[in-house]
Enzyme design. Sequence first.
Site, PDB file in Angstrom:
ATOM      1  N   ASP A  93     -14.775 -75.487 -41.308  1.00 36.28           N
ATOM      2  CA  ASP A  93     -14.071 -76.343 -42.358  1.00 36.28           C
ATOM      3  C   ASP A  93     -12.614 -76.061 -42.232  1.00 36.28           C
ATOM      4  OD1 ASP A  93     -16.961 -75.965 -42.811  1.00 36.28           O
ATOM      5  OD2 ASP A  93     -16.552 -75.792 -44.958  1.00 36.28           O
ATOM      6  N   LYS A 156     -14.766 -82.773 -47.229  1.00 36.23           N
ATOM      7  CA  LYS A 156     -15.045 -81.757 -48.090  1.00 36.23           C
ATOM      8  C   LYS A 156     -13.999 -81.604 -49.269  1.00 36.23           C
ATOM      9  CE  LYS A 156     -15.307 -76.579 -48.172  1.00 36.23           C
ATOM     10  NZ  LYS A 156     -15.355 -75.338 -47.440  1.00 36.23           N
ATOM     11  N   LYS A 186     -19.272 -82.837 -48.390  1.00 31.50           N
ATOM     12  CA  LYS A 186     -19.416 -81.524 -49.063  1.00 31.50           C
ATOM     13  C   LYS A 186     -18.669 -81.274 -50.262  1.00 31.50           C
ATOM     14  CE  LYS A 186     -18.991 -76.443 -47.851  1.00 31.50           C
ATOM     15  NZ  LYS A 186     -18.681 -75.479 -46.574  1.00 31.50           N
TER      16      LYS A 186
END
Length: 222
Positions: A93, A156, A186
């Site tokens: 990430d 995300k 996400k």
Amino acid sequence: MASSASPTRAEVAAMIDHTLLAPGATPDDVAALIYEARELGVLAVCVSPSMLPVQAPGLVVATVAGFPSGKHHSLVKGAEARLAVDQGAAEVDMVIDVGAALAGDYNAVLADILTVREAMGDRAVLKVIIEAAALPDEAIVEVCRVAERAGANFVKTSTGFHPAGGASVHAVELMAATVGGRLGVKASGGIRTAEAAAELIAAGSTRLGLSKSREVLDGFPA
């Protein structure tokens, strides 16, 4: 838009990255995280890159790059991501340079993500943290488009560390509409209840980043 039917506990668990990114986390804390993740039946654990490698059979191992500010040089983010994958991370990430997005310099955001994608190759899933709470809607849309162009697998919402806040239903709806199912979405940052998680799933989240996974899961039907 996801189905309005309430998901089951097992369905939600299968979407969770059980997360420990606190600066003071110890190896014992990571071991406890992995133990709890197995007990809860979640998909993945997400730990700081300095904690790698970890032994977590049956779980996806995720980590972060350029975290939490995103202000690291792109080459540093790329090297961090590549090392993490070499040490067993299946997902990374990364945090974009939020300032570049706020300035409307989407070419810089594209180059940043591309650098990480190229450093990792196709060996791992790449999630792009956009800090949606800090961006106006038009920037959220453009950054999601850029992330897709750069070969990301997910967008995300948040690191959970930015003062502007974490995940919101509005941001997730906007992100999901922009990527149109081609990328995962996400939601992460400040999700502490089953009600909040259910709203984000209904808005289009396909993955949840949680540090309070047990409390959230306890609110869903078995």
